[in-house]
Scaffold this motif. Structure first.
Motif, PDB file in Angstrom:
ATOM      1  N   ASP A 153       0.813  -1.214   0.000  1.00 14.88           N
ATOM      2  CA  ASP A 153       0.000   0.000   0.000  1.00 14.88           C
ATOM      3  C   ASP A 153       0.849   1.267   0.000  1.00 14.88           C
ATOM      4  N   LEU A 154       2.165   1.112  -0.247  1.00 16.41           N
ATOM      5  CA  LEU A 154       3.066   2.258  -0.296  1.00 16.41           C
ATOM      6  C   LEU A 154       3.676   2.403  -1.686  1.00 16.41           C
ATOM      7  N   VAL A 155       4.253   3.577  -1.929  1.00 15.68           N
ATOM      8  CA  VAL A 155       4.975   3.854  -3.170  1.00 15.68           C
ATOM      9  C   VAL A 155       6.382   4.286  -2.792  1.00 15.68           C
ATOM     10  N   GLY A 156       7.379   3.728  -3.468  1.00 16.82           N
ATOM     11  CA  GLY A 156       8.752   4.106  -3.160  1.00 16.82           C
ATOM     12  C   GLY A 156       9.722   3.428  -4.096  1.00 16.82           C
ATOM     13  N   VAL A 157      11.000   3.655  -3.860  1.00 18.49           N
ATOM     14  CA  VAL A 157      12.037   3.056  -4.693  1.00 18.49           C
ATOM     15  C   VAL A 157      12.208   1.591  -4.312  1.00 18.49           C
ATOM     16  N   GLN A 158      12.203   0.725  -5.303  1.00 16.23           N
ATOM     17  CA  GLN A 158      12.336  -0.713  -5.083  1.00 16.23           C
ATOM     18  C   GLN A 158      13.715  -1.027  -4.491  1.00 16.23           C
ATOM     19  N   GLN A 159      13.735  -1.696  -3.362  1.00 16.08           N
ATOM     20  CA  GLN A 159      14.985  -2.032  -2.689  1.00 16.08           C
ATOM     21  C   GLN A 159      15.399  -3.446  -3.070  1.00 16.08           C
ATOM     22  N   SER A 160      16.120  -3.557  -4.193  1.00 17.23           N
ATOM     23  CA  SER A 160      16.546  -4.856  -4.697  1.00 17.23           C
ATOM     24  C   SER A 160      18.061  -5.007  -4.573  1.00 17.23           C
ATOM     25  N   ILE A 161      18.529  -6.238  -4.665  1.00 15.13           N
ATOM     26  CA  ILE A 161      19.973  -6.502  -4.641  1.00 15.13           C
ATOM     27  C   ILE A 161      20.659  -5.821  -5.818  1.00 15.13           C
ATOM     28  N   ALA A 162      20.052  -5.928  -7.006  1.00 12.54           N
ATOM     29  CA  ALA A 162      20.657  -5.336  -8.201  1.00 12.54           C
ATOM     30  C   ALA A 162      20.776  -3.822  -8.072  1.00 12.54           C
ATOM     31  N   TYR A 163      19.749  -3.181  -7.544  1.00 15.00           N
ATOM     32  CA  TYR A 163      19.766  -1.725  -7.358  1.00 15.00           C
ATOM     33  C   TYR A 163      20.829  -1.334  -6.335  1.00 15.00           C
ATOM     34  N   ASP A 164      20.918  -2.091  -5.251  1.00 10.66           N
ATOM     35  CA  ASP A 164      21.922  -1.820  -4.231  1.00 10.66           C
ATOM     36  C   ASP A 164      23.337  -1.926  -4.798  1.00 10.66           C
ATOM     37  N   GLN A 165      23.601  -2.990  -5.518  1.00 13.38           N
ATOM     38  CA  GLN A 165      24.936  -3.204  -6.071  1.00 13.38           C
ATOM     39  C   GLN A 165      25.303  -2.110  -7.066  1.00 13.38           C
ATOM     40  N   TYR A 166      24.324  -1.660  -7.818  1.00 17.47           N
ATOM     41  CA  TYR A 166      24.553  -0.555  -8.760  1.00 17.47           C
ATOM     42  C   TYR A 166      24.962   0.711  -8.008  1.00 17.47           C
ATOM     43  N   ARG A 167      24.219   1.056  -6.972  1.00 19.60           N
ATOM     44  CA  ARG A 167      24.531   2.273  -6.220  1.00 19.60           C
ATOM     45  C   ARG A 167      25.880   2.171  -5.508  1.00 19.60           C
ATOM     46  N   PHE A 168      26.212   0.991  -5.001  1.00 22.33           N
ATOM     47  CA  PHE A 168      27.504   0.818  -4.339  1.00 22.33           C
ATOM     48  C   PHE A 168      28.655   1.141  -5.289  1.00 22.33           C
ATOM     49  N   GLY A 169      28.420   0.928  -6.590  1.00 21.53           N
ATOM     50  CA  GLY A 169      29.471   1.140  -7.572  1.00 21.53           C
ATOM     51  C   GLY A 169      29.871   2.586  -7.746  1.00 21.53           C
ATOM     52  N   TYR A 170      28.927   3.526  -7.596  1.00 21.54           N
ATOM     53  CA  TYR A 170      29.268   4.932  -7.830  1.00 21.54           C
ATOM     54  C   TYR A 170      29.250   5.793  -6.566  1.00 21.54           C
ATOM     55  N   GLN A 171      28.751   5.268  -5.468  1.00 19.75           N
ATOM     56  CA  GLN A 171      28.717   6.047  -4.234  1.00 19.75           C
ATOM     57  C   GLN A 171      30.021   5.903  -3.450  1.00 19.75           C
ATOM     58  N   SER A 172      30.384   6.962  -2.778  1.00 20.85           N
ATOM     59  CA  SER A 172      31.533   6.897  -1.877  1.00 20.85           C
ATOM     60  C   SER A 172      31.234   7.772  -0.671  1.00 20.85           C
ATOM     61  N   GLY A 173      31.741   7.367   0.466  1.00 23.29           N
ATOM     62  CA  GLY A 173      31.500   8.142   1.675  1.00 23.29           C
ATOM     63  C   GLY A 173      31.094   7.260   2.833  1.00 23.29           C
ATOM     64  N   PRO A 174      30.886   7.861   3.988  1.00 25.48           N
ATOM     65  CA  PRO A 174      30.522   7.102   5.193  1.00 25.48           C
ATOM     66  C   PRO A 174      29.026   6.768   5.231  1.00 25.48           C
ATOM     67  N   TYR A 175      28.659   5.628   4.657  1.00 25.34           N
ATOM     68  CA  TYR A 175      27.272   5.155   4.653  1.00 25.34           C
ATOM     69  C   TYR A 175      27.090   4.053   5.685  1.00 25.34           C
ATOM     70  N   TYR A 176      25.860   3.946   6.174  1.00 28.42           N
ATOM     71  CA  TYR A 176      25.568   2.945   7.206  1.00 28.42           C
ATOM     72  C   TYR A 176      24.193   2.330   6.949  1.00 28.42           C
ATOM     73  N   ARG A 177      24.007   1.118   7.503  1.00 34.05           N
ATOM     74  CA  ARG A 177      22.739   0.414   7.368  1.00 34.05           C
ATOM     75  C   ARG A 177      22.299  -0.129   8.727  1.00 34.05           C
ATOM     76  N   PHE A 178      20.992  -0.124   8.945  1.00 32.07           N
ATOM     77  CA  PHE A 178      20.435  -0.742  10.135  1.00 32.07           C
ATOM     78  C   PHE A 178      19.140  -1.423   9.728  1.00 32.07           C
ATOM     79  N   VAL A 179      19.000  -2.701  10.091  1.00 35.49           N
ATOM     80  CA  VAL A 179      17.805  -3.470   9.747  1.00 35.49           C
ATOM     81  C   VAL A 179      17.106  -3.904  11.021  1.00 35.49           C
ATOM     82  N   TYR A 180      15.817  -3.621  11.086  1.00 40.97           N
ATOM     83  CA  TYR A 180      14.982  -4.068  12.204  1.00 40.97           C
ATOM     84  C   TYR A 180      13.969  -5.059  11.646  1.00 40.97           C
ATOM     85  N   GLU A 181      13.812  -6.174  12.333  1.00 41.03           N
ATOM     86  CA  GLU A 181      12.911  -7.207  11.817  1.00 41.03           C
ATOM     87  C   GLU A 181      12.237  -7.943  12.962  1.00 41.03           C
TER      88      GLU A 181
END
Length: 316
Positions: free
Chosen positions: A176-204
């Motif tokens: 019921d939401l609209v947003g950017v699809q969070q896929s492995i392929a999309y993540d790997q693509y962004r990792f290729g051109y991004q640089s800097g102090p990025y962080y991730r936190f997953v709650y489940e």
């Protein structure tokens, strides 16, 4: 002067155009150009447009593939970005003509949705081009460790924690939401051109999964800001969101001493307004334009269901 599709012979001139405009900030634009546009995720999708005067490139505009999920359905969505016109050719309507090119048959880019986050200088041109501005992202901040941050290196502290492990993650956005699809392929693509102090936190938990993406930056060299740039949730359960955020803030506070936490939210989202209020975030006088165009944008009646954030911009 001519508006046409980008061709490989234009590559160096486009790079030089950006270097001329942005100076030292664009010295690595050659590398970025390859990682951003020539990656398999992007190379055969989207479109790059150039304005030329004979064999001279005098403008550049692109619409790159950006995987928006609309209520559980994939869309043919593209983000507008990296727009630039040579200083000697400004005021001649070239930017508007490059925006219009995508609608021509020769562009060969069928699309359901176009989105963008224009700076103030180009915002008026998009509005004149009949884009919609359904909302602006509004910034909120919350102090974390305003004193202790001056005596620490929080970027390094957080990098040494579990949040510093930047692995590709897939999360199915709530239907019921609209947003950017969070896929492995999309993540790997962004990792290729991004640089800097990025962080991730997953709650489940049994209710669903919430992914937070963050980035550190410094303001005025001494203010150590942590930007909460993205939230992807598999269920639109407000209590899940609140519990997930509480766990995130606890993890941040126990691992690093940032001056403050910031986030830009869709102000039409009641869930995120509630999150701001419950956690004592304060609004500041700063916004990011969000614009949209195309069949999906024209048909939208519930823009409050759009989970759009700072990290959804290509420059994140």
């Amino acid at each position: 002067m001519k508006i046409q599709k980008y061709e490989i012979w234009m590559r160096q001139q486009v790079i030089d155009l950006f270097r001329m405009e942005y100076g030292s900030e664009a010295q690595n634009f050659d590398t970025f150009f390859g990682q951003f546009y020539e990656h398999p995720f992007q190379e055969n999708d989207g479109i790059r447009i150039a304005a030329t005067d004979g064999d001279k490139v005098i403008g550049f505009q692109s619409f790159f593939h950006w995987p928006i999920t609309l209520h559980g359905q994939f869309t043919h969505a593209y983000q507008s970005g990296n727009s630039l016109v040579h200083p000697d050719y400004r005021g001649k309507g070239l930017f508007g003509k490059m925006l219009n090119y995508i609608h021509l048959e020769e562009a060969h880019l069928p699309h359901d949705l176009l989105i963008g986050f224009p700076v103030e200088m180009s915002y008026g041109a998009f509005m004149k081009n009949k884009w919609l501005n359904p909302f602006d992202l509004h910034w909120y901040i919350k102090p974390l460790h305003p004193i202790r941050s001056f005596m620490s290196e929080p970027e390094q502290q957080l990098s040494r924690s579990a949040m510093g492990q930047r692995n590709a993650i897939a999360v199915n956005l709530a239907a019921d939401l609209v947003g950017v699809q969070q896929s492995i392929a999309y993540d790997q693509y962004r990792f290729g051109y991004q640089s800097g102090p990025y962080y991730r936190f997953v709650y489940e938990d049994a209710r669903g999964t919430v992914l937070f993406e963050l980035k550190a930056q410094r303001r005025k060299k001494i203010l150590k800001e942590l930007i909460l740039g993205k939230v992807v949730r598999s269920a639109s359960d407000i209590q899940l969101l609140l519990d997930a955020y509480s766990a995130l803030e606890k993890a941040i506070r126990s691992s690093a001493h940032f001056t403050f936490l910031s986030i830009a939210i869709n102000p039409l989202s009641q869930d995120f307004l509630t999150l701001m209020e419950r956690n004592r975030f304060q609004p500041i006088d700063k916004k990011i334009h969000f614009i949209a165009k195309g069949p999906i944008a024209d048909q939208q009646k519930d823009w409050g269901s759009w989970d759009i954030f700072r990290a959804d911009i290509d420059t994140w």
